[in-house]
Motif scaffolding. Structure first.
Motif, short mmCIF file in Angstrom:
data_model
loop_
_atom_site.label_atom_id
_atom_site.label_comp_id
_atom_site.label_asym_id
_atom_site.label_seq_id
_atom_site.Cartn_x
_atom_site.Cartn_y
_atom_site.Cartn_z
N GLU A 1 0.87 -1.19 -0.16
CA GLU A 1 0.05 -0.33 0.16
C GLU A 1 1.27 1.03 0.23
OE1 GLU A 1 -3.05 1.78 2.60
OE2 GLU A 1 -2.97 0.24 3.57
N LEU A 2 1.99 1.21 0.81
CA LEU A 2 3.30 2.55 0.48
C LEU A 2 3.27 2.71 -1.02
CD1 LEU A 2 6.09 0.81 2.83
CD2 LEU A 2 3.43 2.11 3.94
N PRO A 3 3.39 4.22 -1.28
CA PRO A 3 3.29 5.12 -2.28
C PRO A 3 5.07 4.34 -3.12
CG PRO A 3 2.86 6.55 -0.95
CD PRO A 3 3.20 5.27 -0.26
N ASP A 4 4.70 4.19 -4.31
CA ASP A 4 5.82 3.18 -4.85
C ASP A 4 7.13 3.99 -5.03
OD1 ASP A 4 4.26 1.09 -5.73
OD2 ASP A 4 3.92 2.60 -8.00
N THR A 5 7.09 4.88 -5.05
CA THR A 5 7.68 6.11 -4.67
C THR A 5 8.53 6.56 -2.97
OG1 THR A 5 7.13 8.17 -6.13
CG2 THR A 5 8.89 8.92 -4.71
N PHE A 6 7.88 6.03 -2.61
CA PHE A 6 8.22 5.93 -0.75
C PHE A 6 9.22 4.48 -0.68
CE2 PHE A 6 8.12 4.29 3.52
CZ PHE A 6 8.72 5.24 4.02
N ARG A 7 8.63 3.71 -0.80
CA ARG A 7 9.69 2.60 -1.61
C ARG A 7 10.72 2.15 -2.25
NH1 ARG A 7 5.19 -1.77 -3.49
NH2 ARG A 7 4.94 0.24 -4.17
N THR A 8 10.92 3.03 -3.41
CA THR A 8 11.97 3.12 -4.26
C THR A 8 12.82 3.88 -3.45
OG1 THR A 8 10.56 3.09 -6.37
CG2 THR A 8 13.18 4.35 -6.15
N ILE A 9 13.04 4.55 -2.20
CA ILE A 9 13.80 6.04 -1.38
C ILE A 9 14.33 4.72 -1.06
CG2 ILE A 9 14.32 7.30 0.01
CD1 ILE A 9 12.30 9.29 -1.39
N VAL A 10 13.36 3.65 -0.28
CA VAL A 10 13.57 3.28 0.87
C VAL A 10 14.52 1.90 0.58
CG1 VAL A 10 13.00 1.37 2.26
CG2 VAL A 10 11.75 3.11 2.30
N ASP A 11 14.16 1.83 -0.31
CA ASP A 11 14.82 0.78 -1.39
C ASP A 11 16.47 1.65 -0.94
OD1 ASP A 11 12.86 -1.86 -1.16
OD2 ASP A 11 12.93 -1.26 -3.22
N HIS A 12 16.72 2.26 -1.82
CA HIS A 12 18.54 2.76 -2.56
C HIS A 12 18.72 3.34 -1.29
CE1 HIS A 12 20.09 6.56 -4.60
NE2 HIS A 12 20.91 5.12 -4.48
N SER A 13 17.90 3.92 0.08
CA SER A 13 18.32 4.33 1.00
C SER A 13 19.46 2.40 1.56
CB SER A 13 17.76 4.28 2.31
OG SER A 13 16.78 3.62 2.36
N LEU A 14 18.87 1.54 1.67
CA LEU A 14 19.24 0.36 2.34
C LEU A 14 20.59 -0.11 1.62
CD1 LEU A 14 15.43 -1.69 2.66
CD2 LEU A 14 17.73 -0.60 4.07
N ARG A 15 20.27 0.12 -0.08
CA ARG A 15 21.13 -0.33 -0.43
C ARG A 15 22.08 0.23 -0.67
NH1 ARG A 15 17.04 -0.36 -5.11
NH2 ARG A 15 17.96 1.70 -5.03
N LEU A 16 22.08 1.73 0.03
CA LEU A 16 23.46 2.64 -0.03
C LEU A 16 24.41 1.84 0.63
CD1 LEU A 16 25.74 5.25 -1.11
CD2 LEU A 16 23.24 6.27 -0.32
#
Length: 176
Positions: A118-133
């Motif tokens: 349900e979380l917004p796609d943009t938010f999940r993308t930012i979370v994923d990027h932060s985890l990879r970084l």
């Protein structure tokens, strides 16, 4: 690896070489750009999107926003310390002492958690990027400073974590 006198070895650590060279700038820029992007999102589009979520989604969004903010603050602190060392503002030993306050272990909820989709796609993308970084920075930190995650994160935190971060940022920006 070359053997030197007295049993010491002379190895080239690629991560250390990267951090203490001009190739560090893209990593630094990526981290700081992500911090800015997340802040803009959370203060704007993300705030509006959060109001449309169900109770479960809104609770998860609030928790993940806090984790994201914490993770990015820790990454930024690490990057600032490495930049200070790279520019000669701090010695490697000073950086090592200050970076002990930095925690590169902020997790995220599993993607199968109720409300995740349900979380917004943009938010999940930012979370994923932060985890990879965070994973990249953590690997580099392990290689440069030679500490394993289990050694680094065992000590209990003392004091106020927010105050510790503010002090860390002041130290990284201090000019002597």
């Amino acid at each position: 690896m070359q053997e030197q006198g007295h049993g010491e070895t002379n190895t080239i650590k690629l991560a250390e070489r990267r951090v203490f060279s001009n190739s560090f700038k893209p990593l630094y820029n990526e981290g700081m750009t992500l911090v800015e992007r997340a802040a803009e999102y959370l203060d704007g589009e993300g705030r509006a999107a959060a109001k449309t979520l169900t109770r479960v989604g809104a609770t998860l969004y609030a928790a993940e926003s806090m984790r994201l903010t914490t993770r990015l603050m820790q990454i930024a602190s690490w990057l600032l310390l490495q930049r200070a060392a790279n520019s000669g503002e701090m010695t490697r030993d000073q950086v090592a002492a200050e970076k002990a306050k930095v925690r590169l272990d902020t997790t995220s909820a599993p993607t199968d958690t109720a409300g995740w989709t349900e979380l917004p796609d943009t938010f999940r993308t930012i979370v994923d990027h932060s985890l990879r970084l965070q994973a990249l920075v953590r690997r580099m930190d392990d290689e440069i400073y030679g500490e394993s995650a289990s050694q680094r994160y065992v000590a209990p935190q003392r004091g106020n974590p927010v105050s510790d971060q503010i002090n860390l940022l002041h130290t990284a920006f201090a000019r002597g």
